[in-house]
Design an enzyme around this catalytic site. Structure first.
Site, mmCIF file in Angstrom:
data_model
loop_
_atom_site.group_PDB
_atom_site.id
_atom_site.type_symbol
_atom_site.label_atom_id
_atom_site.label_comp_id
_atom_site.label_asym_id
_atom_site.label_seq_id
_atom_site.Cartn_x
_atom_site.Cartn_y
_atom_site.Cartn_z
ATOM 1 N N GLY A 187 0.803 -1.230 0.000
ATOM 2 C CA GLY A 187 0.000 0.000 0.000
ATOM 3 C C GLY A 187 0.829 1.271 0.000
ATOM 4 N N SER A 188 0.404 2.282 -0.748
ATOM 5 C CA SER A 188 1.248 3.450 -0.950
ATOM 6 C C SER A 188 0.474 4.565 -1.643
ATOM 7 C CB SER A 188 2.467 3.048 -1.787
ATOM 8 O OG SER A 188 2.085 2.144 -2.800
#
Length: 218
Positions: A187-188
């Site tokens: 996730g980012s």
């Protein structure tokens, strides 16, 4: 404002490949799953490991998928799969479009415009969740592209789980619009800065698809 029809993925029939930069995570996971499955008939411990290891390997294969895309025609296209988290005017006249990428999204990023990579800078930092405002101080890679619209800045931001940004191309490389340029593991967030005078065509909460969703308006 109605959402752009280009928000839906248009993956080609060429199929799905695995992302470059996945092997340090993927190979040990798949190897563990394969070994535990091979020994499961003779070992209770191996059977206990086989189920979670296989599930994890399947999850890794899904996460590191890298589908082919039919690239949309337009001045600026989305560099990332995800959801538009914010659209913010900047003091210098630019507009920042922040796209949050969950672990379920494809995490290969693409060039928003054709041009030359003039800078790829790794900036050390923290690892707070990418949806948090403080994530602006996270580990990140700052890109600059020399394009027909002038200098375009894009930032790949690592999140609480995504602790590694993997650039695919170095400074000085000429890239085509929609070309793969890097990977963020897990996730980012990706921030794209539109030049002054370029109107945004997406809205907060809209889903984007890298190489497919158009970000600007004529």
């Amino acid at each position: 404002m109605p959402h752009s029809q280009t928000s839906a993925p248009r993956d080609s029939r060429a199929g799905v490949r695995l992302a470059r930069g996945a092997s340090p995570w993927l190979l040990p996971t798949v190897a563990t799953a394969a070994l535990s499955l091979a020994r499961a008939r003779r070992s209770g411990a191996a059977r206990a490991v086989a189920v979670p290891a296989t599930a994890l390997a399947a999850g890794m294969l899904w996460f590191f998928r890298d589908p082919e895309r039919e690239i949309t025609q337009g001045r600026v296209i989305s560099p990332a799969d995800g959801v538009v988290q914010s659209i913010m005017p900047w003091k210098d006249g630019r507009t920042r479009v922040a796209i949050f990428m969950s672990p379920l999204n494809v995490h290969v990023n693409r060039a928003p415009l054709a041009g030359t990579v003039t800078s790829v800078e790794h900036v050390p930092g923290g690892f707070v969740p990418a949806f948090n405002k403080e994530s602006e101080n996270n580990e990140r890679v700052v890109w600059h592209f020399d394009t027909e619209l002038g200098d375009i800045e894009m930032i790949q931001i690592a999140g609480a789980v995504a602790r590694r940004v993997v650039p695919y191309v170095p400074q000085g490389t000429k890239v085509e619009q929609g070309e793969r340029i890097g990977l963020i593991r897990f996730g980012s967030r990706v921030d794209l800065y539109l030049p002054e005078g370029v109107e945004v065509a997406v809205e907060v909460g809209q889903k984007t698809v890298a190489g497919v969703t158009r970000i600007d308006r004529d």
